[in-house]
Write an enzyme that holds these catalytic residues in place. Structure first.
Site: not given
Ligand code: AMP
Length: 283
Positions: A32, A35, A147, A153
């Site tokens: 999407h 990304h 992101g 993460q």
């Protein structure tokens, strides 16, 4: 655009490009605008070098009761998006290409990943670290883009790069949102219409409380946390997994705002769909 399907093809690709900038954008596909914004950042960073996007639904980062089988897979549409955004190469291995069935070695992170998402997803961040380490070793990128949407993460990967001495610049890309503020996510597709209409409460509450902290409306992180919980729970369809006000680099729960860079984080279920989001303080 080159499509690579095996590790051998990827190694060859890497060897041919020795000495040139290579920027990696790891994804699980179902691409999407979040990304593709990372791809745009990667292209700027790569200059006349290469941008390699990877598309791989990584089994080792899914728990036994999670959505590995149901996770959306749409390689052809994803490849078109990569091409449209100027990506030079895509690595999209089959599921059994990346791991040996009898593999016994993996990357283990022992501090940052135990809290927040790690608390309800044991082993998740070890799975993420292991696949990202393998991709770093196979492609030896000069930089890699992740992101901020997955804030924990990003922090875990930065820590892995530091602790394992990878020579990779980790670049964080800002979260891309729908027009009503909901963070774009491949998992938004699981939401019913009613849940989709309710889900922006996460971002709305995070933003309101962040603005409150910036204007000294909260005497302590504890009161800000309570406001986060109350605001999100005001939406009847929302079931909170966690909300927290943490230190942006250690991810530890903040006890005081003194000298801290706070990050407001939340994970919230709508039905069976678990959505995450986070914000810093407004500039
Ligand atoms: P995923 O395919 O969910 O593993 O995500 C691949 C990369 O895209 C990760 O670095 C994510 O943090 C990033 N990403 C996912 N959603 C967004 C978003 N809405 N905005 C920016 N980056 C995102």
């Amino acid at each position: 655009m080159v499509l690579l399907r095996t590790k051998d093809e990827l190694r060859e690709w890497t060897t041919e490009r020795t000495g040139r900038p290579r920027v990696l954008v790891p994804t699980m596909g179902a691409l999407h605008a979040g990304h593709t914004s990372l791809m745009d950042l990667a292209i700027k960073r790569a200059g006349d070098g290469d941008v390699l996007a990877t598309i791989f639904v990584n089994p080792t980062q899914f728990g036994p009761n999670e959505d590995f089988d149901a996770y959306p897979r749409q390689l052809q549409a994803d490849l078109e998006k990569c091409r449209d955004h100027g990506v030079t190469s895509v690595f999209a291995p089959e599921a059994d290409e990346m791991y040996f069935n009898d593999a016994t070695i993996s990357v283990h992170e022992s501090r940052l990943s135990h809290r927040l998402c790690g608390a309800s997803r044991p082993g998740h961040f070890d799975g993420v670290c292991t696949i990202v380490a393998k991709l770093f070793l196979l492609t030896q990128p000069t930089a890699a883009v992740f992101g901020e949407k997955d804030f924990q993460q990003l922090a875990v990967i930065r820590r892995m790069v530091r602790d394992l001495d990878f020579s990779v610049d980790v670049i964080g890309g800002p979260t891309v949102r729908e027009s009503d503020g909901l963070a774009m996510s491949s998992r938004n597709a699981y939401l019913s219409d009613e849940q989709r209409a309710a889900a922006p409460i996460i971002q709305k509450t995070l933003r309101e409380v962040a603005a409150g902290i910036a204007s000294d409306r909260f005497s302590s992180p504890e009161t800000a946390r309570a406001a986060l919980a109350e605001g999100i729970a005001s939406e009847g369809l929302a079931r909170i997994d966690y909300v927290d006000v943490v230190d942006a680099s250690s991810l530890e729960t903040l006890e005081t705002f003194e000298g801290a860079i706070p990050r407001l984080v939340a994970a919230v279920f709508f039905g069976k769909t678990r959505l995450i989001d986070n914000v810093g303080l407004p500039e």
